[in-house]
Design an enzyme around this catalytic site. Structure first.
Site, short mmCIF file in Angstrom:
data_model
loop_
_atom_site.label_atom_id
_atom_site.label_comp_id
_atom_site.label_asym_id
_atom_site.label_seq_id
_atom_site.Cartn_x
_atom_site.Cartn_y
_atom_site.Cartn_z
N ARG A 33 -3.64 -2.64 -2.96
CA ARG A 33 -3.48 -3.06 -1.56
C ARG A 33 -4.08 -4.45 -1.32
O ARG A 33 -4.59 -4.73 -0.23
CB ARG A 33 -4.13 -2.04 -0.60
CG ARG A 33 -3.80 -0.59 -0.91
CD ARG A 33 -2.34 -0.26 -0.72
NE ARG A 33 -1.94 -0.26 0.66
CZ ARG A 33 -1.96 0.81 1.44
NH1 ARG A 33 -2.35 1.96 0.99
NH2 ARG A 33 -1.56 0.74 2.69
N ARG A 37 -4.24 -5.73 5.25
CA ARG A 37 -4.90 -5.92 6.53
C ARG A 37 -6.29 -6.53 6.50
O ARG A 37 -6.80 -6.96 7.52
CB ARG A 37 -4.99 -4.57 7.25
CG ARG A 37 -3.64 -4.06 7.65
CD ARG A 37 -3.77 -2.84 8.50
NE ARG A 37 -4.44 -1.79 7.77
CZ ARG A 37 -4.62 -0.57 8.25
NH1 ARG A 37 -4.19 -0.27 9.45
NH2 ARG A 37 -5.23 0.35 7.54
N ARG A 46 1.24 -10.16 11.08
CA ARG A 46 1.57 -8.88 11.74
C ARG A 46 1.63 -9.00 13.26
O ARG A 46 2.24 -8.16 13.92
CB ARG A 46 0.54 -7.81 11.33
CG ARG A 46 0.80 -7.22 9.97
CD ARG A 46 1.95 -6.22 9.99
NE ARG A 46 1.55 -4.94 10.54
CZ ARG A 46 2.07 -4.39 11.61
NH1 ARG A 46 3.00 -5.01 12.28
NH2 ARG A 46 1.66 -3.21 12.03
N ASP A 84 6.21 -0.68 0.78
CA ASP A 84 5.44 0.53 1.03
C ASP A 84 6.07 1.69 0.28
O ASP A 84 7.27 1.65 -0.01
CB ASP A 84 5.38 0.86 2.52
CG ASP A 84 4.24 1.81 2.82
OD1 ASP A 84 3.09 1.34 2.94
OD2 ASP A 84 4.47 3.04 2.88
N TYR A 162 4.35 13.44 2.74
CA TYR A 162 4.55 12.61 3.95
C TYR A 162 5.78 13.06 4.73
O TYR A 162 5.78 13.10 5.96
CB TYR A 162 4.71 11.14 3.58
CG TYR A 162 3.39 10.40 3.52
CD1 TYR A 162 2.69 10.11 4.69
CD2 TYR A 162 2.85 9.99 2.32
CE1 TYR A 162 1.48 9.44 4.64
CE2 TYR A 162 1.64 9.31 2.26
CZ TYR A 162 0.96 9.05 3.42
OH TYR A 162 -0.24 8.39 3.39
C1 CP3 Z 1 -0.26 6.31 0.53
C2 CP3 Z 1 0.36 4.92 0.50
C3 CP3 Z 1 1.06 4.30 1.56
N1 CP3 Z 1 1.45 3.04 1.10
C4 CP3 Z 1 1.02 2.85 -0.19
C5 CP3 Z 1 0.36 4.04 -0.60
C6 CP3 Z 1 -0.19 4.29 -1.98
C7 CP3 Z 1 -1.49 3.65 -2.19
C8 CP3 Z 1 -2.65 4.34 -1.50
O1 CP3 Z 1 -2.87 5.52 -1.75
O2 CP3 Z 1 -3.33 3.65 -0.75
C9 CP3 Z 1 1.24 1.71 -1.07
C10 CP3 Z 1 1.28 0.35 -0.49
N2 CP3 Z 1 1.28 -0.02 0.82
C11 CP3 Z 1 1.32 -1.38 0.92
C12 CP3 Z 1 1.43 -1.90 -0.40
C13 CP3 Z 1 1.71 -3.38 -0.61
C14 CP3 Z 1 1.21 -4.13 -1.66
C15 CP3 Z 1 -0.29 -4.16 -1.85
O3 CP3 Z 1 -0.80 -3.20 -2.46
O4 CP3 Z 1 -0.90 -5.16 -1.51
C16 CP3 Z 1 1.36 -0.83 -1.29
C17 CP3 Z 1 1.34 -0.83 -2.80
C18 CP3 Z 1 1.28 -2.18 2.14
C19 CP3 Z 1 0.79 -1.59 3.40
N3 CP3 Z 1 1.03 -0.33 3.88
C20 CP3 Z 1 0.47 -0.20 5.13
C21 CP3 Z 1 -0.16 -1.42 5.49
C22 CP3 Z 1 -0.82 -1.71 6.85
C23 CP3 Z 1 0.20 -1.63 7.89
C24 CP3 Z 1 -0.02 -2.50 9.06
O5 CP3 Z 1 -0.05 -3.73 8.90
O6 CP3 Z 1 -0.11 -1.96 10.16
C25 CP3 Z 1 0.04 -2.28 4.42
C26 CP3 Z 1 -0.40 -3.71 4.33
C27 CP3 Z 1 0.57 0.99 5.98
C28 CP3 Z 1 0.43 2.30 5.34
N4 CP3 Z 1 1.23 2.79 4.35
C29 CP3 Z 1 0.78 4.05 3.99
C30 CP3 Z 1 -0.31 4.38 4.83
C31 CP3 Z 1 -1.09 5.65 4.77
C32 CP3 Z 1 -0.52 3.30 5.69
C33 CP3 Z 1 -1.49 3.19 6.85
C34 CP3 Z 1 -2.88 3.04 6.45
C35 CP3 Z 1 -3.17 1.87 5.56
O7 CP3 Z 1 -2.96 0.70 5.97
O8 CP3 Z 1 -3.60 2.10 4.43
C36 CP3 Z 1 1.38 4.85 2.90
#
Ligand code: CP3
Length: 377
Positions: A33, A37, A46, A84, A162
């Site tokens: 990640r 954020r 964003r 994502d 999910y």
């Molecule tokens: C479970 C999961 C998700 N998404 C992801 C997972 C597996 C990794 C892990 O276990 O953390 C994977 C993911 N999500 C995102 C990436 C992008 C590349 C990176 O890793 O930098 C990757 C590889 C961007 C994102 N995915 C998300 C954001 C934030 C969203 C926003 O800007 O509001 C980003 C940058 C949103 C997201 N997406 C998801 C959740 C639960 C959330 C909300 C909470 C959070 O931010 O962690 C599902």
């Protein structure tokens, strides 16, 4: 593809060599990640754009993927495409929204097995997820060979959870009701998600991804017995089918099953080059279990980035010295970086991995020379 512009030559292949088990000058490092954020430049993006709009607009996805690479210039050894795991449920026909400050939300989750009829059959990833492929190709050019580009998917059990829970959940009771009460239907759903994961990963490599990671973020919610039934077979299918399509050595693949410490031995024999670890392993126990079969990735507790400079440095020292710096190791956190981490803490983490990695490499070399001299003598 023959008229496609060739990609710029790769200048830093440390992570690819580490994944393949070759010696490296120091341990490569990236952070799960890393584009997200905690970066002010991402938060600014964003304000202007919805999360999935960024994912679906190759120019924006490229820009955001490069943000950490530019900010931590020379410190990161890999990039991961901005997207994502939930783009797969979307490709299967489900509506998924990203609610600011809350996370993902499915207005119409799968409630009863009959709801599976609502899912698209025979998903064509080239149609549904072409935007990810375009983002990967564009990013690979924009990276200009600075570091390799990682593609990824969510693993079938995590995605199924999910799709049924409709968002985050503390207990996963609804998804667990499915696997325990309706195992046959659950396997059908897991199989259908697996098919999409396989096609999607193959497409990502054809578009330019140089390494792949499969995120089983909710692996540890399953006990060992249920993990073997509902997660492991699908993780195994993904790696074997992707490699059958692309060739055994096309790209290294990583599996990350968070919380599934009990499965480490099995995870190291299903075909992934790299196993990513959360912070519930010591380097010694992980190495003893995996016995050099795979490269290990991880595994500092992401919350350690709140621990202050001394704690970060001490933990990185322990981690890099424990795993060793020049063979079968990729430094990372044990899960994704958290949104409120100060950017300076991330920088200290990366710089310390570099410093300690080089120190350990020099010590390892010295020890090697000493033992060579002994043999000769
Ligand atoms: C479970 C999961 C998700 N998404 C992801 C997972 C597996 C990794 C892990 O276990 O953390 C994977 C993911 N999500 C995102 C990436 C992008 C590349 C990176 O890793 O930098 C990757 C590889 C961007 C994102 N995915 C998300 C954001 C934030 C969203 C926003 O800007 O509001 C980003 C940058 C949103 C997201 N997406 C998801 C959740 C639960 C959330 C909300 C909470 C959070 O931010 O962690 C599902």
């Amino acid at each position: 593809m023959s008229d496609a512009k060739p990609f710029p030559p790769l200048k830093n292949d440390l992570i690819l060599r580490a994944a393949r088990g070759e010696k490296t000058e120091r341990a490569p490092v990236w952070v799960m990640r890393q584009a997200g954020r905690y970066l002010p430049e991402f938060r600014a993006e964003r304000v202007e754009n919805d999360f999935f709009k960024i994912c679906r607009t190759p120019e924006l996805a490229t820009k955001v993927t490069l943000q950490p690479i530019d900010r931590y210039d020379g410190l990161l050894d890999a990039s991961i495409i901005f997207s994502d795991i939930l783009v797969i449920p979307q490709a299967m026909g489900m509506d998924v929204q990203m609610v600011p400050g809350k996370g993902p939300h499915f207005p119409e989750p799968l409630v009863v097995p009959a709801d599976m009829a609502k899912l698209k059959k025979d998903v064509d990833v080239n149609q549904e997820l072409q935007y990810v492929f375009d983002a990967i190709t564009m990013t690979r050019h924009a990276l200009n060979g600075r570091v390799p580009l990682i593609g990824f998917v969510g693993a079938p059990w995590t995605l199924m959870a999910y799709m049924i829970e409709g968002g985050g959940s503390k207990t996963l009771s609804k998804a667990k009701e499915w696997i325990f009460k309706h195992p046959k239907v659950s396997h059908e759903l897991l199989g259908r998600i697996t098919d999409v994961c396989v096609d999607f990963l193959i497409g990502q490599v054809r578009a330019g991804a140089q390494m792949l990671q499969v995120f089983e973020s909710w692996g540890g919610e399953l006990g060992p017995h249920d993990f073997e039934l509902f997660s492991l077979p699908y993780l195994a299918q993904i790696v074997s089918r992707v490699k059958a399509a692309l060739g055994e050595d096309a790209v290294p693949m990583t599996v990350f099953a968070k919380g599934s410490w009990y499965a480490l031995d099995k995870l190291s024999e299903i075909g992934y080059e790299t196993v990513s670890l959360d912070w519930t392993h010591t380097p010694e126990s992980a190495k003893a279990t995996t016995k050099g079969r795979v490269t290990l990735q991880g595994n500092m507790d992401p919350n350690m980035l709140y621990g202050g400079d001394e704690a970060i440095v001490a933990t990185v020292e322990r981690m890099v010295r424990g795993f060793g710096s020049t063979g079968r190791y990729i430094a990372n956190l044990g899960h994704g970086i958290l949104p409120t981490v100060p950017v300076e803490a991330m920088e200290l983490f990366l710089k310390t991995v570099h410093r300690v990695g080089l120190e350990v490499a020099a010590e390892e070399k010295k020890a090697e020379v000493a033992s060579d001299i002994k043999v000769l003598g």
